[in-house]
Design a protein around this motif. Structure first.
Motif, PDB file in Angstrom:
ATOM      1  N   UNK A 143      16.106 -19.824 -49.118  1.00 53.82           N
ATOM      2  CA  UNK A 143      16.074 -21.246 -48.795  1.00 53.82           C
ATOM      3  C   UNK A 143      14.859 -21.618 -47.970  1.00 53.82           C
ATOM      4  N   UNK A 144      14.468 -20.727 -47.057  1.00 49.13           N
ATOM      5  CA  UNK A 144      13.296 -20.996 -46.221  1.00 49.13           C
ATOM      6  C   UNK A 144      12.028 -21.070 -47.061  1.00 49.13           C
ATOM      7  N   UNK A 145      11.889 -20.161 -48.042  1.00 53.04           N
ATOM      8  CA  UNK A 145      10.695 -20.158 -48.888  1.00 53.04           C
ATOM      9  C   UNK A 145      10.622 -21.415 -49.747  1.00 53.04           C
ATOM     10  N   UNK A 146      11.744 -21.794 -50.348  1.00 52.73           N
ATOM     11  CA  UNK A 146      11.759 -22.988 -51.196  1.00 52.73           C
ATOM     12  C   UNK A 146      11.498 -24.241 -50.364  1.00 52.73           C
ATOM     13  N   UNK A 147      12.096 -24.318 -49.199  1.00 52.96           N
ATOM     14  CA  UNK A 147      11.869 -25.454 -48.301  1.00 52.96           C
ATOM     15  C   UNK A 147      10.391 -25.570 -47.946  1.00 52.96           C
ATOM     16  N   UNK A 148       9.753 -24.444 -47.651  1.00 50.45           N
ATOM     17  CA  UNK A 148       8.341 -24.463 -47.287  1.00 50.45           C
ATOM     18  C   UNK A 148       7.446 -24.894 -48.430  1.00 50.45           C
ATOM     19  N   UNK A 175       1.789 -24.378 -42.381  1.00 49.84           N
ATOM     20  CA  UNK A 175       2.877 -24.397 -41.414  1.00 49.84           C
ATOM     21  C   UNK A 175       4.224 -24.444 -42.127  1.00 49.84           C
ATOM     22  N   UNK A 176       4.321 -25.309 -43.137  1.00 50.26           N
ATOM     23  CA  UNK A 176       5.574 -25.435 -43.876  1.00 50.26           C
ATOM     24  C   UNK A 176       5.725 -24.344 -44.931  1.00 50.26           C
ATOM     25  N   UNK A 177       4.609 -23.916 -45.508  1.00 52.36           N
ATOM     26  CA  UNK A 177       4.671 -22.945 -46.598  1.00 52.36           C
ATOM     27  C   UNK A 177       4.455 -21.520 -46.173  1.00 52.36           C
ATOM     28  N   UNK A 178       4.692 -21.194 -44.906  1.00 53.03           N
ATOM     29  CA  UNK A 178       4.418 -19.854 -44.396  1.00 53.03           C
ATOM     30  C   UNK A 178       5.532 -18.855 -44.616  1.00 53.03           C
ATOM     31  N   UNK A 179       6.199 -18.937 -45.767  1.00 57.17           N
ATOM     32  CA  UNK A 179       7.334 -18.054 -46.031  1.00 57.17           C
ATOM     33  C   UNK A 179       6.927 -16.599 -46.194  1.00 57.17           C
ATOM     34  N   UNK A 212      -4.168 -26.537 -52.459  1.00 59.05           N
ATOM     35  CA  UNK A 212      -2.993 -26.638 -51.597  1.00 59.05           C
ATOM     36  C   UNK A 212      -1.736 -26.928 -52.419  1.00 59.05           C
ATOM     37  N   UNK A 213      -1.860 -27.762 -53.451  1.00 60.31           N
ATOM     38  CA  UNK A 213      -0.704 -28.076 -54.307  1.00 60.31           C
ATOM     39  C   UNK A 213      -0.215 -26.819 -55.036  1.00 60.31           C
ATOM     40  N   UNK A 214      -1.131 -26.032 -55.574  1.00 54.02           N
ATOM     41  CA  UNK A 214      -0.739 -24.793 -56.260  1.00 54.02           C
ATOM     42  C   UNK A 214      -0.123 -23.816 -55.269  1.00 54.02           C
ATOM     43  N   UNK A 215      -0.652 -23.792 -54.053  1.00 54.42           N
ATOM     44  CA  UNK A 215      -0.081 -22.957 -52.985  1.00 54.42           C
ATOM     45  C   UNK A 215       1.401 -23.288 -52.782  1.00 54.42           C
ATOM     46  N   UNK A 216       1.731 -24.567 -52.699  1.00 55.16           N
ATOM     47  CA  UNK A 216       3.121 -24.969 -52.507  1.00 55.16           C
ATOM     48  C   UNK A 216       4.001 -24.587 -53.682  1.00 55.16           C
ATOM     49  N   UNK A 217       3.517 -24.815 -54.902  1.00 53.38           N
ATOM     50  CA  UNK A 217       4.314 -24.501 -56.097  1.00 53.38           C
ATOM     51  C   UNK A 217       4.566 -22.995 -56.204  1.00 53.38           C
ATOM     52  N   UNK A 218       3.547 -22.192 -55.915  1.00 56.85           N
ATOM     53  CA  UNK A 218       3.706 -20.737 -55.992  1.00 56.85           C
ATOM     54  C   UNK A 218       4.677 -20.227 -54.934  1.00 56.85           C
ATOM     55  N   UNK A 219       4.717 -20.880 -53.775  1.00 59.91           N
ATOM     56  CA  UNK A 219       5.663 -20.497 -52.732  1.00 59.91           C
ATOM     57  C   UNK A 219       7.099 -20.695 -53.205  1.00 59.91           C
ATOM     58  N   UNK A 220       7.350 -21.768 -53.937  1.00 55.82           N
ATOM     59  CA  UNK A 220       8.690 -22.021 -54.478  1.00 55.82           C
ATOM     60  C   UNK A 220       9.081 -20.923 -55.470  1.00 55.82           C
TER      61      UNK A 220
END
Length: 417
Positions: A387-392, A246-250, A304-312
């Motif tokens: 900004x949206x991608x980094x926030x997610x 939901x948060x990382x859906x950039x 999930x943690x790697x998912x978030x880091x890759x989104x940034x």
């Protein structure tokens, strides 16, 4: 299970002897390919139409609206759909879903060919597809385990994901190439692929009628909700997926990144859309050959943690190839967490409740994917797409840490048996 129990994993060749499973797999692949081509076409077309009269930020918000209108019917219909899946022939339900998708994509072909397509019409069609998905998700999830022996289920789940992910690699790339020629051609190709998927399901021979539990529809829906609530590993797994994605859906903003951040056009857009599926397919192949045998919970949190880091990384990238690489890592990490979640949920759920539990899971997944698109569109309206991608990505990392504390049983989950 005792420590002395044999650690035997059935060979992948055993799946090749399951005729109905192979047809089901073919249906998932062709249907997934159609869905990816259609999704690419709708995202690009709606952004193109919006940019005629709107700024980049405003048009990005409109793209995010696709997710919202797709989720509303999923939210309203999925729980009743789950009860329906546990009551009626699952093969017939899936055929009706494909018939509905054929009608709606036929509308897209006609509207685009005649030049009558509009933002409003595309949003309405997205909502119609959401209604089909509300039934298709629980039906496909509940039907698959009926077609293979229980000991083959973990490997079949990996191959099911492989079908979707390989389609997700080819679909966006093919969609981008088709869009470069004609949007009508892209939609027409999706129409033919949906028809093929329906034929595969029509050819199934096994009995796909579930054993119906006694009780009213409302009571059966409630039973499914109570079951998920009490099974904390299941609840933790599907809610972790919900909030992280939901948060990382950039990735919903890929049309914006392709056109106005990276400036790579339709073909670059197709390549970006293929990025997550490339990584996911590599991980799915590894899991299909070597299923996870221990420390499953830790693997899920790591994914999930790697998912978030890759989104940034994706959000900050200014290079097409770095962006594709980040998306591939993101997709592989997501595949790892999805594999653990799906296997845990299907192994612990009895067959006569799989439709309802899959429905609850579908609501969570739909919320993460479609509302994630809407969330990204809203944040992009104020922070811009980068900004949206980094926030997610930061939000996904926070959720991972919080869920590891809130659901220790999920973190300590070991063997997928």
């Amino acid at each position: 299970m005792s420590d002395a129990a044999p650690d035997v994993v059935p060979s992948a060749r055993a799946l090749l002897r399951e005729r109905d499973y192979l047809l089901f797999w073919g249906s998932r692949w062709t249907g997934g390919l159609a869905a990816q081509i259609q999704s690419v076409a709708i995202g690009w077309q709606i952004y193109e139409l919006a940019r005629r009269t709107m700024s980049v930020a405003e048009a990005a918000f409109v793209v995010g609206m696709v997710g919202l209108v797709s989720f509303i019917p999923v939210f309203l219909l999925t729980l009743p759909a789950g009860e329906t899946v546990d009551r009626y022939d699952r093969r017939r339900i899936l055929l009706l879903c494909y018939a509905w998708e054929l009608v709606t994509v036929g509308i897209l072909v006609w509207a685009t060919a005649t030049g009558t397509a509009s933002v409003t019409m595309l949003l309405c069609v997205a909502a119609a597809f959401g209604a089909a998905r509300a039934f298709m998700g629980p039906t496909g999830t509940a039907l698959g385990p009926m077609l293979v022996p229980r000991e083959l289920l973990p490997r079949a789940i990996a191959w099911n994901s492989l079908a979707w992910q390989t389609a997700s690699i080819l679909g966006p790339a093919l969609g981008g190439l088709l869009l470069a020629r004609s949007t009508t051609l892209a939609y027409s190709t999706a129409l033919c692929l949906y028809a093929t998927a329906a034929v595969f399901i029509f050819l199934l021979r096994k009995n796909t009628q579930p054993v119906v539990n006694p009780g009213s529809r409302l009571a059966l829906v409630k039973e499914g909700l109570v079951y998920v609530w009490k099974q904390k590993i299941v609840l933790g797994a599907i809610s972790l997926d919900l909030f992280a994605v939901l948060l990382g859906g950039a990735t919903a903003l890929l049309p914006v990144f392709a056109r106005d951040v990276l400036h790579v056009g339709e073909e670059g857009f197709g390549l970006l859309r293929s990025g997550p599926a490339i990584g996911a397919t590599l991980v799915a192949l590894a899991l299909a050959a070597n299923p996870i045998r221990s420390k499953a919970g830790l693997f899920m949190f790591f994914g999930v943690a790697v998912f978030g880091a890759a989104t940034i990384v994706f959000g900050l990238s200014k290079s097409l190839w770095l962006s594709v690489t980040a998306l591939a890592v993101l997709g592989g990490a997501d595949m790892l967490s999805v594999y653990v979640r799906q296997t845990l949920v299907q192994l612990v759920t009895p067959d006569n409740m799989r439709g309802r539990v899959a429905a609850v899971s579908s609501v969570f997944i739909g919320a993460s994917n479609e509302l994630g698109e809407f969330e990204s569109g809203v944040v992009a309206r104020f922070l811009g797409p980068v900004g949206a991608a980094v926030f997610g990505g930061v939000g996904a990392l926070f959720v991972t840490a919080l869920w590891a504390k809130l659901f220790p049983a999920l973190r300590k989950a070991d063997r997928l048996e």
